[in-house]
Write an enzyme that holds these catalytic residues in place. Sequence first.
Site, PDB file in Angstrom:
ATOM      1  N   LYS A  73       0.899  -1.363   0.073  1.00  0.00           N
ATOM      2  CA  LYS A  73      -0.153  -0.041   0.068  1.00  0.00           C
ATOM      3  C   LYS A  73       0.843   1.140   0.058  1.00  0.00           C
ATOM      4  O   LYS A  73       2.026   1.246   0.809  1.00  0.00           O
ATOM      5  CB  LYS A  73      -1.062  -0.268   1.251  1.00  0.00           C
ATOM      6  CG  LYS A  73      -2.072   0.976   1.415  1.00  0.00           C
ATOM      7  CD  LYS A  73      -2.998   0.802   2.668  1.00  0.00           C
ATOM      8  CE  LYS A  73      -3.855   1.804   2.722  1.00  0.00           C
ATOM      9  NZ  LYS A  73      -4.659   1.536   4.007  1.00  0.00           N
ATOM     10  N   SER A  94      -9.660   1.250   2.908  1.00  0.00           N
ATOM     11  CA  SER A  94      -8.931   2.262   2.160  1.00  0.00           C
ATOM     12  C   SER A  94      -7.798   1.474   1.173  1.00  0.00           C
ATOM     13  O   SER A  94      -7.069   1.949   0.280  1.00  0.00           O
ATOM     14  CB  SER A  94      -8.169   3.208   2.802  1.00  0.00           C
ATOM     15  OG  SER A  94      -7.229   2.546   3.953  1.00  0.00           O
ATOM     16  N   SER A 105      -9.533  -1.415   7.099  1.00  0.00           N
ATOM     17  CA  SER A 105      -9.264  -1.223   5.679  1.00  0.00           C
ATOM     18  C   SER A 105      -8.438  -2.476   5.030  1.00  0.00           C
ATOM     19  O   SER A 105      -8.084  -2.413   3.808  1.00  0.00           O
ATOM     20  CB  SER A 105      -8.291  -0.040   5.648  1.00  0.00           C
ATOM     21  OG  SER A 105      -9.037   1.191   5.676  1.00  0.00           O
TER      22      SER A 105
HETATM   23  N1  GLN Z   1     -13.191   3.291   6.739  1.00  0.00           N
HETATM   24  C1  GLN Z   1     -12.421   3.653   7.795  1.00  0.00           C
HETATM   25  C2  GLN Z   1     -12.004   5.056   7.866  1.00  0.00           C
HETATM   26  O1  GLN Z   1     -12.298   5.626   7.028  1.00  0.00           O
HETATM   27  C3  GLN Z   1     -11.389   2.733   8.038  1.00  0.00           C
HETATM   28  C4  GLN Z   1      -9.848   3.142   7.252  1.00  0.00           C
HETATM   29  C5  GLN Z   1      -8.738   2.398   7.538  1.00  0.00           C
HETATM   30  O2  GLN Z   1      -8.971   1.316   8.295  1.00  0.00           O
HETATM   31  N2  GLN Z   1      -7.632   2.811   7.267  1.00  0.00           N
HETATM   32  O3  GLN Z   1     -11.499   5.597   8.841  1.00  0.00           O
END
Ligand code: GLN
Length: 499
Positions: A81, A156, A180
């Site tokens: 990532k 994400s 994510s």
């Molecule tokens: N969807 C969650 C957020 O927007 C999780 C994001 C993540 O785990 N990086 O914070």
Amino acid sequence: MNQPSKILSLTALGQQLRSGAITCRELIESQLAKVQRSNSSINALVSIDPESALAKADAIDRKLQDRQSLGALAGIPIAVKDNLCTRLGVTSCGSRMLKDFRSPYDAHVIEKLHEHDAIVFGKTNLDEFAMGGSTETSIFGPAHNPWDLERTCGGSSGGSAAAVAAGLVPASLGTDTGGSIRQPAAFCGLCGLKPTYGRVSRWGLVSYASSLDVAGVFAHSIQDIALVLQSIAGHDPRDSTCLPHEVPDYTSFVRNFEQIRSTRIGVIRQQIDSPGLDPSIRRSILEAIETYKNLGAQIVDIDMPHSKYCIATYYIIAPCEASSNLARYDGVHYGFRSKRPEASVLDRMIEQTRSEGFGPEVRRRILLGTYALSAGYYDAYYVQALRVRRLIRQDYDEAFAKVDVLLGPTTPNTAFKIGEKINDPIQLYLQDLFTVGANLAGVPAISIPIGHSPEGLPIGMQLQAPPLGEAKLLAIAEAYHQHVDYQPMVPPSFQAPVS
Ligand code: GLN
């Protein structure tokens, strides 16, 4: 429509490399050809350096020929990532702010991949600074779900999931602050592991919410997850929250699924009965529970009374930490700086830089966090959220006094359409209903594929274990996949064989 075809696992590829059935150069060349063919349709990889990947492949081939000892991931291409710092290329975090940022060092997990002779194959698309659940807020544009290109691959870490699902790489690294890794794994038909907070060093992981962030793994099989986890887990003195505990032999624990007969599996009633849960997901989860029963596991109903506060708690704590962490992007130290004329005065420069450099979702989180941390509101929001976080952790502690793992859906629905929720932040936040609890409590959790919806979209099941319970978690997940004879599939449009 073509039927999905089987995919080669990381473990199988490793065996082929070691036996000489394929060379590492051949493998990397064939993966590069796939990237050429498929990446533009899914937008999973945002940067790639074919020359360095091939040079590394040649070095591995030479070592293999000379029968030198090699690491557990020798020659395996792994995508990472783009919020994990790499010396090679740019580390953008999907943001205009870091579009041209070159890290002077590798993240701990990247060092570990190198140490185990993996080939860091490319950087993957993500929601800006990992804030989001659909990989739509990236400066590179949305990533697309290989199972249906009109749908998101979740987020994400959507690019990391899409790259594995489409067969561009057999495994990838993502990060998980509130779901994510698990949510995109569920949307793309993969296994995705969020380890215990502190099991894997955060050194070089660009901070979003430091008390929740952790790096983890996407792969097609639980065996593959174990192999990569084995390589990246362990103590690192550069991250003071990194746990000193010895790393167990996950790869042999995974084969230990016979212990399932003495396992107690907790089912969180609040999740199964959740009115927002898609009926086809509920059906698949109930079937999986039956499977575990047939395997001899004991199923126990678990009440998590504070689970209804998870989303509210998370969406106070995460933005608070984000607003503090992202204060460093001021146009002075590194990254983007506004070129507008009014930016010649320091205050205006910082203001202008931050307004132009961050996208709307990141700005929203910074505003939310700054507000919740401001004098007068701090106690009412941030401190209160910390108290509730403690109660949520207590729910987990009490649950794990009764059961070995908790079982439930990973997501309330299958992959949604690109554009469907992006203008409705609350709808997007609610996607995290079942995943944020594990981050708030710091426990390990995995999403594994358990079937498809009537439209052919993957469905994920989440298993959660007590802190540092990864070995058990993986073994229990593997028991299910063994029993149903799970075969990882490539989506119909991405079918070319790996070798
Ligand atoms: N969807 C969650 C957020 O927007 C999780 C994001 C993540 O785990 N990086 O914070």
